[in-house]
Design a protein around this motif. Structure first.
Motif, mmCIF file in Angstrom:
data_model
loop_
_atom_site.group_PDB
_atom_site.id
_atom_site.type_symbol
_atom_site.label_atom_id
_atom_site.label_comp_id
_atom_site.label_asym_id
_atom_site.label_seq_id
_atom_site.Cartn_x
_atom_site.Cartn_y
_atom_site.Cartn_z
ATOM 1 N N UNK A 150 -5.787 -1.346 -11.449
ATOM 2 C CA UNK A 150 -4.736 -2.124 -10.822
ATOM 3 C C UNK A 150 -3.882 -1.345 -9.832
ATOM 4 N N UNK A 151 -4.366 -0.160 -9.476
ATOM 5 C CA UNK A 151 -3.537 0.609 -8.557
ATOM 6 C C UNK A 151 -4.334 1.450 -7.568
ATOM 7 N N UNK A 152 -5.647 1.648 -7.803
ATOM 8 C CA UNK A 152 -6.416 2.498 -6.916
ATOM 9 C C UNK A 152 -7.534 1.672 -6.310
ATOM 10 N N UNK A 153 -7.621 1.747 -4.942
ATOM 11 C CA UNK A 153 -8.654 1.053 -4.199
ATOM 12 C C UNK A 153 -9.543 2.083 -3.535
ATOM 13 N N UNK A 154 -10.911 1.804 -3.622
ATOM 14 C CA UNK A 154 -11.893 2.749 -3.085
ATOM 15 C C UNK A 154 -12.658 2.048 -1.981
ATOM 16 N N UNK A 155 -12.961 2.799 -0.882
ATOM 17 C CA UNK A 155 -13.717 2.302 0.262
ATOM 18 C C UNK A 155 -14.761 3.379 0.547
ATOM 19 N N UNK A 156 -16.111 2.965 0.385
ATOM 20 C CA UNK A 156 -17.176 3.952 0.519
ATOM 21 C C UNK A 156 -18.301 3.357 1.366
ATOM 22 N N UNK A 201 -9.771 6.578 -0.324
ATOM 23 C CA UNK A 201 -9.089 6.156 -1.557
ATOM 24 C C UNK A 201 -7.619 5.927 -1.234
ATOM 25 N N UNK A 202 -6.993 4.878 -1.730
ATOM 26 C CA UNK A 202 -5.564 4.595 -1.492
ATOM 27 C C UNK A 202 -4.946 4.035 -2.746
ATOM 28 N N UNK A 203 -3.629 4.157 -2.840
ATOM 29 C CA UNK A 203 -2.866 3.687 -3.995
ATOM 30 C C UNK A 203 -2.197 2.389 -3.615
ATOM 31 N N UNK A 204 -2.267 1.432 -4.525
ATOM 32 C CA UNK A 204 -1.675 0.116 -4.315
ATOM 33 C C UNK A 204 -0.648 -0.113 -5.417
ATOM 34 N N UNK A 205 0.482 -0.718 -5.056
ATOM 35 C CA UNK A 205 1.547 -0.989 -6.030
ATOM 36 C C UNK A 205 1.937 -2.430 -5.948
ATOM 37 N N UNK A 206 2.367 -2.960 -7.116
ATOM 38 C CA UNK A 206 2.830 -4.330 -7.189
ATOM 39 C C UNK A 206 2.938 -4.769 -8.619
ATOM 40 N N UNK A 207 3.943 -5.623 -8.887
ATOM 41 C CA UNK A 207 4.144 -6.146 -10.240
ATOM 42 C C UNK A 207 4.429 -7.647 -10.111
ATOM 43 N N UNK A 208 3.544 -8.477 -10.525
ATOM 44 C CA UNK A 208 2.248 -8.221 -11.174
ATOM 45 C C UNK A 208 1.273 -7.548 -10.235
ATOM 46 N N UNK A 267 0.868 -1.178 0.000
ATOM 47 C CA UNK A 267 0.000 0.000 0.000
ATOM 48 C C UNK A 267 0.893 1.213 0.000
ATOM 49 N N UNK A 268 0.767 2.009 -1.032
ATOM 50 C CA UNK A 268 1.677 3.138 -1.152
ATOM 51 C C UNK A 268 1.245 4.267 -0.241
ATOM 52 N N UNK A 269 -0.055 4.534 -0.169
ATOM 53 C CA UNK A 269 -0.512 5.604 0.695
ATOM 54 C C UNK A 269 -1.951 5.942 0.462
ATOM 55 N N UNK A 270 -2.531 6.806 1.315
ATOM 56 C CA UNK A 270 -3.884 7.305 1.171
ATOM 57 C C UNK A 270 -4.776 6.953 2.310
ATOM 58 N N UNK A 271 -4.502 5.932 3.092
ATOM 59 C CA UNK A 271 -5.355 5.536 4.198
ATOM 60 C C UNK A 271 -4.874 6.209 5.479
ATOM 61 N N UNK A 272 -5.831 6.786 6.246
ATOM 62 C CA UNK A 272 -5.455 7.375 7.523
ATOM 63 C C UNK A 272 -5.357 6.305 8.575
#
Length: 1555
Positions: free
Chosen positions: A1496-1502, A1463-1470, A1444-1449
């Protein structure tokens, strides 16, 4: 004669019993006493009850007496009562001792009773029952005061004194108190009696008992006297006496295998210790068991020698010793062998014909002994307190192995005995006399006397003892020879000799000190100094022994004390003689009573022969003879005096009666006249006075002697002079003379002797050779020292002239038909004077028999050759030669070889003669000779010199010159050091070479210690001279100068002067005719000589040097110079080599002389040669030329200094600067200006040193005129002010300034750190940084391999260069260099095998490069590369893993009903898989909670409407093949009303909110 006042009321017992009846009764008593032992028993009563110590000593005597009494008791009944009385006496003794007689009061009572009213001595019986004559009722028997008084004064211990007192009281009680009671009773009976018959009968009985009483009294008295004598023997202080032989050992002659005994008997106190010696070697019985037996019994000493053999033939010595001295007795033992007879008659002839030390050879007596002394002691000089040893080796021929000579040392003719001051030693071949502590008493002529059989030799030399250094400078020396002149019970007269040295001021007198033997406490005897060298010491304890010393005093202080005297006992001479005599045999108990009764109980008569034996200004000594009428008891003397012309007699010694017939009176008025008389006193009364003396004036009767006269010195040796004089006229009691010497012109006198010499002749030693001395003498006696005599005439210390020694090596130089020419060598010793000629004697030798001597010449021959004429042809002759000088004709030479008088017909020349060598050095010498007398048919044309080593064979001669020499001398070169050589010379003419001369030598090629050479000198007047000095001259040596080895005595161009051991030959006008070899020989030495060559080159040098000295210049050590002093003063100075006291200087400025004044100050230091001129300030008009002109006698010199132009301006500017500096330093100032220093931490430290500061002084720092704030305040304790600049760089460049200031002023110092100065500082900083670099290390990284090093800190001025395998690295994207903080690195990305090798990092500070190296190869490379690969793979994993790159408090707080969007950014290959969690449980997406993952990189929680149930812990989990990660956050939902309520409830409880 009237009775004394204290006897007028008492009757005296008459002596009417001296009649026929008494004599008859005494005769009867003498018959009766033979069968009686009562007297023996009476004495035993005392001895049996004495102390334990007395009882042990007298045990034998007591037993013998008791036994005698028991055997005769049956025949002694008529005397039983007398025995009972004796027992009463013993009881009285026990009573006195047991009742505390330790108090001396009882003894004092006894002594004082001598003058009590009851002093009549009566003749009473010891039997109380018998009737007596009429006697006074109050009569008391007086105390016997003869020998009892002094007993307690000489006993050893207090206990013995108590016992003596107790015995004495017992005797008095026995003879007085009981008899007094009996006498009183008898007196009463006698008064009541009226019958004459009964009175006569009682009188007869009384006489009989009185005789018995007298016998008993004498018996007891003898016992007491023997006891006293025993105790006196124990008093070592006064009764010690040296050992003596009662029986000496005698010599013996025995056959081999026999035994022999040597006996001797010895007396002495304390008991002497005896040691046996054989040939001066102590006999050790343990070294030869059974050979010797030594016994000592009852004073008899025995040495037994068993089984004698010839080795026992020797001289034996018995040596006895105690504390008072040592004594020896000698005996010789001769062991005879059967193979030869021995002359016993000569042995038994006694000491008159054969000395004790006779020597024997195995074949009889030695016919003659020759005694020689080698390695003899010479005249010796010592100092008080030092040690000294005199010795010599004694050579005796023939040598007798078992016999030793008698050795005796003498001082001034008196034998020297071993003592604590001096010891003798004989080692078998060397005799030694050692002084352990020199005293002036030891000064004198010492002689060693050696005797062997009937032959003896002796040798003498003087020993001088100088005074010890005084503790107080100027104090007098110590007196000497402190002895006792007279000793008795009352005083001891001490005498001494005055010292020769008074310390520079007259001696005011002397103090006498005494010390009781056995103690170390010295006390002064006189309060004021006495000038007379005799003094009676009083206040002594009778019987005690004392030692004395004397100290001299002058105005400076008190000198050192003298040597202590021998112990002296305070006893009368007669008493001393009695006590020192041998003890008598034990008393047998017999009493012999003569018919004539001693005259006891009488008043003594007047003394006789009263005279004044000594009178000084301090005291008077009286002497008299005891009276003839005095009885047998002790008497005392009372001395009376009266002023001359009056009869007012006064008793002098009322408090202290005199016991001896001599007395010293003090406290008399000096210059006043007195008369004296003496009375005697005993227990009976005081006698009539003696006749008065003549009038005596209290003054020194002995006058100081007059000075000696006619002082005549005469030559003796090169260090001594014999001084004679005429004795002082009318001198009384002369002690001797002191002699002093002085070098002419010195004014300083030195003593020649420290012990007065008697006679009128003395040899003064230790003088300076060649110096002229004068002498003076003064006499000394007890009154003092005389005035000095007149000074003698001056005399040069030089050896006396003596006749020369004999010539030697007589040879025939030429022979004719009726004449012969002889040659010889000059004597070794000329006797101190030039040899004036020779006398030749000859004699014929016929058939080997010499005839009588005849004179060959009447007139002395001057040469060392002589032609003897009128001889017989073909006759053999012998010759002898004698040399002569002004002292006379010397001894003739040894007889020459035999020479035949015949015609020599040879054509070649004869041998040269008179060969001698000189100037011997380690590689050269000079050989000289004289031409042959016989020149042959043609004249001599030259000489050949041959040489060989002394030990070489005859065939090893080698010639030193190929061409014949024209001169008669040759300097031989090329010798080997330490080798002995011999030389010979042959003459040559046209006919050929003649026969060689006699040999010269052998001579060792060596340079002897102390060898000196001729030295050329040019004096201040330009006079040229040759100088030579010799320290090895004989007493009669002289200097002889030669040119080309020909004497220069009559040369008009030379002048010779000799003095002492120095000589000088002066050239009057040195020129070409003076070229040559100049040599100086010293006569009477072993070839001491030296030479100097003056050739043309040396001549030029000497003439130039002479010219320079004739017209001298003052040598300048430093030319004229100028310097600026501290206060801006100007100093002109120069320095000459030397200046005399008459040197003058002229100061010149611009050709004008200047003088001392306000502007110029001049100074000359003649000791150092420095000439100075000072000026306060340089002004413009002072520019110019300065000159110092020096004149010192005839010598002149100058030095100039030019000060113009820039030189002068620079000097003027410097002077002004120094002046300002002086002003600056009046207040706070910088002693050292601002400077920088780079510390070890690579920081820059600015520092300065300040001075003359105080508490109020402030210091301020500036940079570029802007003040620098300093945290710390300077305390100036060490005077150093500093400013620290850390991590110095370009930003720190600038101008730094520091200011000191207070109320006295201010000072500042500036330091520019810009441009070149900054560069220099940065270079030093870079250098320090480079030196701080650590070693290179290897580090693997993700990109590759990194090489790095750390420094303290980095600046851009520090240049960094990297190289690989010696080649500079070219930087690329793969290989790059850089600095990170303090780390300097080289990064190698994606390393390959080509990157292996040696890497060097060079840090360049601007001047020098500093390198660090590392080897990146082999294992180091492999390990680093493997690590790189691992890190690279780990980096790939880390890069591609899901995360998890960032965005979550972390926490979300939201109101209920609101919408939540995250909203948070996720990274990884694959692309990773995404899932959501709530309270760690998987959360699915629904209408209430929407979960989305896009692109493949942005996760949303609503959450559309948040409820309280939505509160909780949520997490986002991502995952791919490289890894997974979870990111958590918390959701908190709240209701607004509840929040308000909770806030209202909590507000009262909480704290007040801050605004």
């Amino acid at each position: 004669m009237s009775l004394p006042f204290y006897q007028k009321l008492h009757e005296h017992y008459d002596r009417s019993y001296h009649n026929k009846n008494l004599r008859t009764t005494m005769s009867q008593y003498q018959q009766e006493k033979k069968s009686s032992a009562i007297y023996t028993h009476g004495s035993t009563a005392y001895s049996s009850r004495s102390s334990a110590a007395h009882r042990q000593k007298s045990e034998a005597f007591s037993q013998a007496s008791t036994t005698s009494y028991q055997q005769q008791a049956s025949r002694a009944s008529e005397f039983a009562l007398s025995s009972a009385v004796s027992q009463k006496a013993a009881s009285a003794y026990d009573y006195g001792y047991s009742h505390g007689l330790t108090d001396s009061s009882l003894m004092l009572e006894d002594y004082s009773s001598k003058l009590s009213p009851q002093t009549k001595r009566a003749k009473k019986s010891l039997l109380s029952g018998e009737k007596k004559e009429n006697l006074p009722s109050d009569y008391m028997v007086p105390i016997f005061s003869g020998r009892q008084v002094h007993v307690s004064g000489i006993t050893d211990t207090e206990e013995e004194r108590i016992k003596e007192a107790a015995a004495y009281i017992a005797q008095r009680n026995l003879l007085a108190r009981e008899e007094g009671v009996t006498a009183a009773k008898q007196s009463t009976v006698s008064k009541q009696s009226t019958s004459m018959l009964r009175q006569e009968e009682g009188f007869e009985k009384s006489r009989k008992v009185a005789i018995r009483e007298k016998a008993e009294h004498l018996s007891l008295k003898k016992t007491l006297e023997e006891t006293e004598a025993y105790h006196k023997k124990l008093n070592e202080d006064s009764l010690l006496h040296a050992p003596e032989f009662v029986i000496k050992p005698r010599s013996h002659t025995v056959w081999e295998k026999e035994n022999v005994k040597l006996h001797c008997s010895v007396a002495g106190w304390p008991e002497p210790r005896l040691t046996w010696y054989k040939n001066q070697v102590p006999i050790d019985v343990h070294a030869n068991p059974g050979k010797y037996i030594i016994e000592s019994r009852y004073g008899m000493h025995t040495l037994e020698i068993n089984a004698c053999d010839f080795e026992d033939t020797a001289q034996y010595r018995a040596s006895v010793m105690n504390v008072k001295g040592e004594l020896s007795a000698y005996a010789s033992v001769v062991v005879k062998r059967y193979k030869g007879e021995f002359d016993e008659t000569r042995f038994h002839a006694g000491a008159s014909t054969l000395p004790l030390s006779f020597a024997v050879t195995p074949y009889g007596y030695a016919s003659k002994f020759e005694i020689h002394f080698d390695d003899k002691f010479d005249v010796s000089f010592g100092r008080e307190g030092e040690t000294m040893s005199l010795g010599c080796r004694v050579v005796i021929t023939p040598e007798i192995k078992h016999f030793q000579p008698e050795i005796q040392w003498y001082r001034n003719g008196a034998p020297v005995s071993p003592s604590k001051w001096v010891q003798t030693h004989w080692s078998g071949d060397r005799a030694t006399l050692t002084f352990s502590h020199l005293n002036k008493e030891d000064e004198g002529l010492y002689t060693i006397h050696v005797q062997m059989g009937e032959y003896y030799e002796k040798y003498s030399a003087y020993v001088f003892v100088r005074d010890a250094d005084a503790e107080i400078e100027g104090a007098p020396a110590s007196p000497l020879d402190v002895v006792s002149l007279d000793a008795n019970k009352d005083y001891i007269i001490i005498s001494w000799k005055q010292p020769a040295v008074d310390g520079g001021s007259p001696i005011l007198g002397y103090f006498i000190d005494k010390c009781e033997v056995g103690t170390d406490s010295w006390s002064q005897c006189n309060d004021t100094p006495v000038k007379f060298a005799r003094f009676p010491v009083t206040g002594l304890i009778e019987g005690r022994s004392y030692i004395f010393r004397v100290r001299a005093v002058n105005k400076t202080g008190i000198g050192l004390p003298s040597r202590v005297s021998e112990p002296v006992a305070a006893l009368d001479p007669a008493e001393k003689a009695r006590l020192k005599s041998r003890p008598s045999a034990p008393w047998t108990g017999q009493i012999i009573v003569t018919e004539e009764e001693p005259t006891e109980g009488i008043v003594p008569g007047p003394p006789t022969d009263l005279s004044v034996i000594e009178a000084t200004q301090s005291y008077v000594v009286l002497s008299w003879k005891p009276p003839r009428q005095r009885g047998h008891e002790g008497i005392l003397y009372f001395v009376e005096k009266c002023d001359a012309g009056t009869e007012n007699w006064q008793q002098v010694n009322m408090e202290l009666p005199v016991k001896s017939p001599r007395f010293a009176l003090f406290d008399l008025s000096e210059g006043k006249s007195y008369r004296f008389r003496v009375r005697c006193s005993n227990s009976v009364g005081v006698g009539e006075p003696s006749e008065a003396t003549e009038v005596t004036m209290v003054e020194d009767k002995l006058d100081i002697p007059k000075p000696p006269s006619n002082i005549i010195p005469s030559r003796n040796t090169d260090t001594s002079v014999v001084v004679t004089w005429e004795e002082s006229k009318d001198a009384k009691e002369l002690v001797g003379y002191y002699i002093e010497s002085s070098i002419v012109g010195s004014g300083k006198w030195e003593p020649c002797n420290n012990n007065p010499v008697k006679g009128t002749r003395f040899t003064c030693h230790g003088l300076t050779t060649g110096q002229s001395h004068i002498f003076r003498v003064r006499a000394v006696n007890a009154a003092g020292l005389s005035e000095y005599s007149q000074d003698s005439e001056a005399i040069e210390v030089k050896a006396a002239i003596a006749a020369p020694s004999p010539p030697y090596d007589i040879t025939c130089l030429e022979s004719f038909r009726d004449s012969m020419v002889l040659g010889w060598k000059q004597p070794d010793k000329t006797g101190g004077a030039e040899i004036t000629g020779y006398y030749v004697n000859y004699r014929e030798v016929i058939d080997g028999v010499p005839g009588r001597w005849r004179e060959a010449n009447i007139k002395a021959v001057s040469d060392e050759a002589y032609k003897i004429s009128n001889l017989k042809e073909n006759t053999v002759y012998q010759f002898q030669v004698a040399a002569m000088n002004i002292a006379g004709l010397g001894a003739p030479s040894a007889v020459s070889a035999s020479f035949k008088c015949e015609e020599w017909t040879i054509a070649v020349p004869g041998p040269p003669h008179s060969l001698k060598y000189s100037e011997v050095r380690k590689t050269s010498l000079v050989l000289q000779w004289k031409p042959p007398i016989h020149s042959g048919r043609t004249p001599v044309t030259g000489y050949f010199v041959d040489m060989k080593e002394a030990s070489a064979k005859e065939d090893q001669w080698r010639g030193l010159n190929e061409a014949a020499l024209k001169n008669t001398y040759l300097k031989v070169q090329g010798l080997k050091e330490g080798v002995s050589y011999v030389f010979r010379v042959r003459a040559v003419n046209q006919a050929g070479v003649g026969k060689p001369s006699d040999l010269a030598g052998p001579v060792v090629a060596e340079t002897r210690p102390g060898t000196k050479e001729v030295v050329v000198n040019v004096d201040d007047d330009g006079v040229i001279s040759l100088n030579f000095e010799c320290d090895q001259m004989a007493p009669n040596s002289e200097f002889t100068w030669s040119k080309d080895y020909v004497p220069t005595e009559e040369s008009p161009r030379l002048e010779v002067e000799s003095k002492g051991n120095k000589t000088k030959m002066t050239f009057k006008d040195l020129g070409m005719e003076d070229l040559g070899i100049y040599s100086c020989d010293v006569t009477d030495t072993d070839g001491i000589a030296s030479s100097y060559l003056i050739d043309e080159e040396e001549l030029k040098r000497l003439l130039a040097l002479s010219q320079e000295h004739k017209f001298p210049t003052v040598p300048v050590k430093a030319e004229l110079a100028v310097e600026i002093l501290e206060k801006g003063q100007v100093r002109f100075w120069m320095q000459a080599e030397k200046l005399s006291g008459n040197a003058k200087v002229n100061y010149i400025f611009n050709d004008k002389e200047i003088f001392e004044g306000p502007k110029y100050k001049m100074h000359i230091d003649r000791n150092t040669g420095i000439i100075e001129m000072f000026m306060e300030k340089l002004q413009d008009e002072d520019e110019g030329t300065y000159t110092f002109q020096v004149q010192d006698g005839r010598a002149t010199g100058h030095s100039t200094l030019v000060l113009i132009g820039d030189v002068y301006k620079k000097l003027q500017k410097e002077a002004e600067f120094q002046r300002q500096e002086c002003i600056r330093k009046q207040g706070p100032h910088f002693a050292e200006y601002l400077s920088w220093e780079v510390t070890g931490e690579c920081n820059v430290l600015l520092k300065c040193k300040v001075a003359n500061i105080k508490k109020e002084t402030h210091i301020v720092w500036y940079k570029d005129e802007r003040e620098i704030s300093v945290d710390e305040k300077h305390d100036f304790r060490d005077g150093i002010c500093t400013l620290l600049i850390t991590e110095f760089s370009k930003k720190d460049a600038g101008i730094y300034e520091v200011i000191l200031k207070d109320d006295r002023g201010k000072d500042k110092s500036r330091l520019k750190l810009v441009d070149e100065a900054f560069k220099e500082l940065m270079a030093e900083v870079c250098k320090t940084i480079a030196l701080s670099a650590t070693d290179l290390k290897i580090q693997s990284t993700v990109e590759g391999i990194r090489l790095y090093s750390f420094v303290t800190y980095y600046v851009d001025d520090l240049k960094v260069n990297w190289s690989h395998n010696g080649t500079a690295i070219k930087y690329t994207d793969r290989v790059k260099s850089g600095v990170t903080g303090e780390q300097i690195w080289l990064q190698i990305n994606e390393p390959t095998p080509n990157d292996k090798g040696k890497y060097v990092m060079e840090l360049f500070d601007g001047k020098t490069g500093h390198q660090k190296t590392v080897d990146l190869s082999g294992q180091a490379y492999d390990e680093a590369f493997d690590e790189f690969q691992r890190l690279k793979q780990a980096a790939v994993v880390e890069k591609n893993r899901a995360r998890v790159v960032g965005g979550l408090p972390d926490v979300v707080t939201i109101q209920e009903g609101k919408a939540l969007n995250l909203t948070c950014i996720v990274w990884g290959d694959p692309t990773p898989e995404v899932s959501w969690l709530k309270n760690e449980k998987l959360l699915a997406s629904d209408e209430h909670c929407s979960l989305r993952f896009e692109a493949g990189k942005t996760a949303y929680f609503t959450i559309s409407g948040v409820r309280t149930s939505d509160s909780g812990k949520y997490g986002l989990a991502v995952k791919n093949k490289y890894g997974s990660e979870t990111s958590d956050f918390t959701v908190s939902v709240f209701i607004p009303e509840e929040e308000a309520r909770k806030a209202a409830e909590e507000r009262p409880k909480g704290t007040k909110k801050a605004k």
